[in-house]
Scaffold this motif. Structure first.
Motif, PDB file in Angstrom:
ATOM      1  N   ALA A 218       0.839  -1.194   0.000  1.00 43.52           N
ATOM      2  CA  ALA A 218       0.000   0.000   0.000  1.00 43.52           C
ATOM      3  C   ALA A 218       0.875   1.245   0.000  1.00 43.52           C
ATOM      4  CB  ALA A 218      -0.917   0.010   1.217  1.00 43.52           C
ATOM      5  N   LEU A 219       0.396   2.295  -0.678  1.00 42.57           N
ATOM      6  CA  LEU A 219       1.098   3.566  -0.787  1.00 42.57           C
ATOM      7  C   LEU A 219       0.164   4.660  -0.281  1.00 42.57           C
ATOM      8  CD1 LEU A 219       3.669   4.979  -1.893  1.00 42.57           C
ATOM      9  CD2 LEU A 219       2.541   5.078  -4.122  1.00 42.57           C
ATOM     10  N   ILE A 220       0.593   5.404   0.746  1.00 40.65           N
ATOM     11  CA  ILE A 220      -0.250   6.448   1.321  1.00 40.65           C
ATOM     12  C   ILE A 220       0.590   7.703   1.531  1.00 40.65           C
ATOM     13  CG2 ILE A 220       0.135   5.645   3.706  1.00 40.65           C
ATOM     14  CD1 ILE A 220      -2.817   6.489   4.243  1.00 40.65           C
ATOM     15  N   PHE A 221      -0.028   8.862   1.277  1.00 39.84           N
ATOM     16  CA  PHE A 221       0.668  10.143   1.360  1.00 39.84           C
ATOM     17  C   PHE A 221       0.098  10.980   2.492  1.00 39.84           C
ATOM     18  CE2 PHE A 221       2.002   8.725  -2.682  1.00 39.84           C
ATOM     19  CZ  PHE A 221       3.102   9.474  -3.073  1.00 39.84           C
ATOM     20  N   LEU A 222       0.996  11.680   3.177  1.00 33.76           N
ATOM     21  CA  LEU A 222       0.612  12.722   4.122  1.00 33.76           C
ATOM     22  C   LEU A 222       0.868  14.050   3.433  1.00 33.76           C
ATOM     23  CD1 LEU A 222      -0.063  14.086   6.812  1.00 33.76           C
ATOM     24  CD2 LEU A 222       2.237  13.533   7.614  1.00 33.76           C
ATOM     25  N   SER A 223      -0.204  14.712   3.010  1.00 32.53           N
ATOM     26  CA  SER A 223      -0.105  15.980   2.289  1.00 32.53           C
ATOM     27  C   SER A 223      -1.269  16.864   2.691  1.00 32.53           C
ATOM     28  CB  SER A 223      -0.146  15.768   0.769  1.00 32.53           C
ATOM     29  OG  SER A 223       0.928  14.965   0.327  1.00 32.53           O
ATOM     30  N   THR A 224      -1.016  18.151   2.784  1.00 31.81           N
ATOM     31  CA  THR A 224      -2.076  19.106   3.117  1.00 31.81           C
ATOM     32  C   THR A 224      -2.320  20.017   1.927  1.00 31.81           C
ATOM     33  OG1 THR A 224      -0.460  20.642   4.047  1.00 31.81           O
ATOM     34  CG2 THR A 224      -1.469  19.086   5.566  1.00 31.81           C
ATOM     35  N   GLY A 225      -3.527  20.515   1.830  1.00 33.83           N
ATOM     36  CA  GLY A 225      -3.837  21.500   0.797  1.00 33.83           C
ATOM     37  C   GLY A 225      -3.812  20.966  -0.620  1.00 33.83           C
ATOM     38  N   LEU A 226      -4.048  19.686  -0.810  1.00 29.26           N
ATOM     39  CA  LEU A 226      -4.093  19.142  -2.165  1.00 29.26           C
ATOM     40  C   LEU A 226      -5.364  19.588  -2.868  1.00 29.26           C
ATOM     41  CD1 LEU A 226      -2.897  15.428  -1.784  1.00 29.26           C
ATOM     42  CD2 LEU A 226      -1.574  17.395  -2.539  1.00 29.26           C
ATOM     43  N   GLY A 227      -5.227  20.077  -4.078  1.00 32.32           N
ATOM     44  CA  GLY A 227      -6.394  20.409  -4.882  1.00 32.32           C
ATOM     45  C   GLY A 227      -6.985  19.171  -5.521  1.00 32.32           C
ATOM     46  N   PRO A 228      -8.126  19.316  -6.203  1.00 33.85           N
ATOM     47  CA  PRO A 228      -8.782  18.143  -6.804  1.00 33.85           C
ATOM     48  C   PRO A 228      -7.930  17.452  -7.865  1.00 33.85           C
ATOM     49  CG  PRO A 228      -9.866  20.192  -7.473  1.00 33.85           C
ATOM     50  CD  PRO A 228      -8.932  20.529  -6.361  1.00 33.85           C
ATOM     51  N   GLY A 244      -2.945  14.727   8.127  1.00 34.53           N
ATOM     52  CA  GLY A 244      -2.158  15.005   9.323  1.00 34.53           C
ATOM     53  C   GLY A 244      -1.494  13.756   9.858  1.00 34.53           C
ATOM     54  N   PRO A 245      -0.491  13.927  10.734  1.00 40.21           N
ATOM     55  CA  PRO A 245       0.243  12.766  11.263  1.00 40.21           C
ATOM     56  C   PRO A 245      -0.612  11.835  12.107  1.00 40.21           C
ATOM     57  CG  PRO A 245       0.975  14.812  12.318  1.00 40.21           C
ATOM     58  CD  PRO A 245       0.099  15.203  11.176  1.00 40.21           C
ATOM     59  N   LYS A 246      -1.646  12.365  12.810  1.00 41.99           N
ATOM     60  CA  LYS A 246      -2.501  11.482  13.613  1.00 41.99           C
ATOM     61  C   LYS A 246      -3.191  10.456  12.726  1.00 41.99           C
ATOM     62  CE  LYS A 246      -3.542  15.028  17.111  1.00 41.99           C
ATOM     63  NZ  LYS A 246      -4.616  15.853  17.708  1.00 41.99           N
ATOM     64  N   ALA A 247      -3.823  10.925  11.647  1.00 40.82           N
ATOM     65  CA  ALA A 247      -4.519  10.003  10.753  1.00 40.82           C
ATOM     66  C   ALA A 247      -3.538   9.065  10.061  1.00 40.82           C
ATOM     67  CB  ALA A 247      -5.333  10.784   9.722  1.00 40.82           C
ATOM     68  N   LEU A 248      -2.330   9.560   9.747  1.00 36.93           N
ATOM     69  CA  LEU A 248      -1.348   8.696   9.089  1.00 36.93           C
ATOM     70  C   LEU A 248      -0.967   7.522   9.987  1.00 36.93           C
ATOM     71  CD1 LEU A 248       0.503   8.201   6.657  1.00 36.93           C
ATOM     72  CD2 LEU A 248       2.270   9.483   7.864  1.00 36.93           C
ATOM     73  N   LYS A 406     -11.969  10.873  15.015  1.00 35.82           N
ATOM     74  CA  LYS A 406     -11.830  11.513  13.704  1.00 35.82           C
ATOM     75  C   LYS A 406     -10.588  11.038  12.949  1.00 35.82           C
ATOM     76  CE  LYS A 406     -14.597  15.655  14.587  1.00 35.82           C
ATOM     77  NZ  LYS A 406     -14.608  17.153  14.644  1.00 35.82           N
ATOM     78  N   PRO A 407      -9.392  11.009  13.579  1.00 39.40           N
ATOM     79  CA  PRO A 407      -8.229  10.496  12.836  1.00 39.40           C
ATOM     80  C   PRO A 407      -8.405   9.049  12.386  1.00 39.40           C
ATOM     81  CG  PRO A 407      -7.519  11.631  14.826  1.00 39.40           C
ATOM     82  CD  PRO A 407      -9.003  11.508  14.908  1.00 39.40           C
ATOM     83  N   ALA A 408      -9.012   8.214  13.247  1.00 33.62           N
ATOM     84  CA  ALA A 408      -9.181   6.801  12.888  1.00 33.62           C
ATOM     85  C   ALA A 408     -10.147   6.639  11.720  1.00 33.62           C
ATOM     86  CB  ALA A 408      -9.672   6.010  14.091  1.00 33.62           C
ATOM     87  N   LEU A 409     -11.223   7.424  11.707  1.00 32.35           N
ATOM     88  CA  LEU A 409     -12.185   7.300  10.610  1.00 32.35           C
ATOM     89  C   LEU A 409     -11.618   7.883   9.317  1.00 32.35           C
ATOM     90  CD1 LEU A 409     -15.585   8.005  12.402  1.00 32.35           C
ATOM     91  CD2 LEU A 409     -14.462   5.825  11.920  1.00 32.35           C
TER      92      LEU A 409
END
Length: 572
Positions: A218-228, A244-248, A406-409
């Protein structure tokens, strides 16, 4: 793993260069981690040249080291750092870890990791102040643009099995596309997380998604402010993102223990009064679906739930927390037997001992997990209650430890997205903007370009779809379709006929209207290809009759005028 990679990812010698006060704690951390190989301190304090550091024999300089170190930890700054990096490169060192750098210098003489580096699988701890990591046979890997973001993840990891934590330079997409494939190919890596605000070349990112798919990672990104557009690019690569790091951290716990989830279907058990409604509301706002219970599940649940409590999903288990007859474990197990791909037991309590709420909930979860074998998570509503020791104990029982609703969901939504995407396909079509402002054509001329007829008075019976195509250098061409009433879908060009048909299904179109949409989108895509990247935007209101040809009105096509420069840049 190549010989060069093994020097970095499985180092057999580490040299530490800098003031004794900074080297000694790092040597102690390596000892605590159990690093069994060679350590060569090179203290730079004038009075300590060649002296032992933390009981380890020291050397007076890099030139007198017995051989080139696989890794060097350089606790220096500015000009002194640059000189030492050059000397290490001349000696033949594999790479350098520089705790006082926020970003790697341009064109360094050897690979440089700013901030720190952790490889728990090899018992390498070169990150000042980082909590000791347990050596794991397999774990998740983290690549990060910013060392401080990695530190935030590490501060919340609470025993998350880690195989690598590697910093990159800020915006270091070259390092991303160099290091990520190597990590994905490493059998010790269960999932790869990337913290970056710069996704880099769209085609390279799609290729990275294909590599992840080939290795089953699996590949997952931690990024903020991504546009569509960039969100769509990640979907094209088969990757998801969190903000955010909590959800990651929560997503990585799930990915490490059970991998991506194949469907959006959950069950939830509320282990506190009034919690079921909260879980339901927050979950639905997060785009999650709670699976309907079967008649058999309802019948079985009704035998164990307290009188007056409905057999529903989420189910209220608060009244069973004090029962000693196994009913809580049976309810957990029954919620795991239906359509849900993961079950979530949510606990809210200040009680912490083995005889308290946490002890009973943890025991019930372990028993249910052993009995049924489907994925089960225990979620602490209060993050402080999901301690490292509690997380590690749950992991031993095969129960996923999560913290914060919220982070878990958010994490669950991302993990489901990874499991339901089809990565790969052709590289994104890319625009090649001209030097002048785009020119717009509309009306019959624009319809003729797309090969669609004008909407007629009798077309009201067909499905109405608004088409909006936008271009951007960081993602290519983003197609967005919407219907009156709120149905919306988006994707990047190019799209296969099957992918176009899937968009029609997501919009709720009938079979005939889907085929009309496939034809209309094919015309738009063919025009974008033929223009060689000169198209800036396309807008249209489509009429998609069942069993007929697509028609359109309000068609607008914006394109950059062709110049000598764009002519030279255009593909043959």
């Amino acid at each position: 793993m190549t010989q060069h990679d093994s020097r970095i990812f499985a180092p057999r010698s580490i040299s530490l260069i800098g003031p004794v006060a900074e080297l000694a704690p790092v040597i102690e951390a390596l000892r605590a981690q159990g690093y069994p190989w060679t350590i060569w301190p090179v203290p730079t304090d004038a009075q300590d040249a060649g002296a032992a550091v933390a009981g380890v024999r020291g050397f007076a300089g890099i030139a007198v080291l017995p051989q080139a170190p696989d890794l060097a930890f350089v606790a220096l700054r500015d000009g002194a750092l640059g000189a030492v990096l050059a000397e290490l490169a001349a000696k033949g060192a594999g790479a350098a870890v520089c705790p006082h750098l926020a970003a790697a210098p341009e064109a360094p003489p050897l690979p440089v990791f700013p901030g720190g580096l952790l490889i728990p699988a090899e018992r390498v701890a070169l990150w000042p102040g980082a909590e000791q990591q347990a050596q794991m046979r397999r774990g998740v890997a983290l690549l990060c643009d910013a060392p401080e973001q990695a530190e935030r993840v590490l501060a919340r990891a609470r025993g998350l099995p880690l195989s690598y934590v590697l910093p990159m330079s800020r915006g270091g997409t070259t390092a991303l596309h160099s290091l990520a494939p190597r990590l994905l190919a490493d059998e010790r890596v269960t999932a790869l997380a990337v913290q970056t605000e710069t996704l880099g070349d769209p085609a390279a990112l799609v290729d990275l998604g294909r590599v992840a798919q080939q290795h089953g990672k699996a590949l997952i990104f931690l990024s903020t402010g991504l546009g569509p557009g960039r969100k769509a690019l990640l979907r094209r690569a088969g990757a998801a993102h969190v903000g955010g790091p909590k959800a990651l951290v929560e997503a990585l716990w799930i990915l490490h223990m059970v991998g991506p989830l194949p469907a959006n279907a959950l069950s939830a058990m509320a282990c506190a009064p009034g919690l079921a409604a909260q879980i339901d509301a927050v979950g639905r706002r997060s785009g999650l679906r709670f699976a309907a219970l079967s008649d058999l599940q309802r019948e079985a649940l009704s035998r164990d739930l307290q009188a007056g409590v409905a057999a529903s999903n989420p189910v209220d288990c608060a009244g069973l927390l004090n029962s000693e007859d196994g009913r809580l474990a049976r309810v957990f197990a029954e919620m795991m037997t239906g359509e849900a791909v993961l079950s979530l037991a949510v606990v809210r309590s200040g009680a912490g001992g083995l005889g308290g709420v946490w002890g009973r909930a943890g025991l019930a979860a372990a028993q249910a997990r052993q009995r049924i074998g489907m994925p089960l998570a225990l979620l602490a509503l209060n993050r402080a209650e999901m301690t490292r020791s509690r997380s590690e104990a749950l992991m031993q029982d095969g129960v996923i430890p999560l913290a914060g609703l919220k982070p878990a969901l958010e994490a669950l939504h991302a993990v489901i997205e990874i499991g339901t995407l089809r990565p790969g396909g052709e590289p994104p079509l890319m625009p090649r903007p001209g030097e002048e402002a785009p020119v717009t054509v509309d009306g019959p001329e624009a319809r003729a370009v797309l090969g669609v007829g004008a909407a007629q008075a009798g077309d009201e019976t067909g499905a109405a779809v608004t088409l909006d195509l936008r271009s951007g250098p960081s993602f290519g061409y983003l197609l967005r379709l919407s219907r009156p009433g709120g149905g919306r879908v988006s994707a990047l060009l190019p799209l296969s006929p099957r992918a176009r048909r899937d968009l029609g299904q997501e919009l709720g179109l009938g079979t005939g209207a889907q085929e009309a949409l496939v034809s209309a989108l094919g015309a738009v895509q063919d025009h974008v290809r033929a223009a060689g990247g000169a198209i800036a935007a396309v807008e249209a209101d489509l009429s998609l009759p069942e069993g007929g040809e697509p028609r359109a009105h309000a068609v607008r096509i914006s394109a950059w005028p062709e110049t000598d420069t764009t002519r030279r840049r255009s593909p043959e």
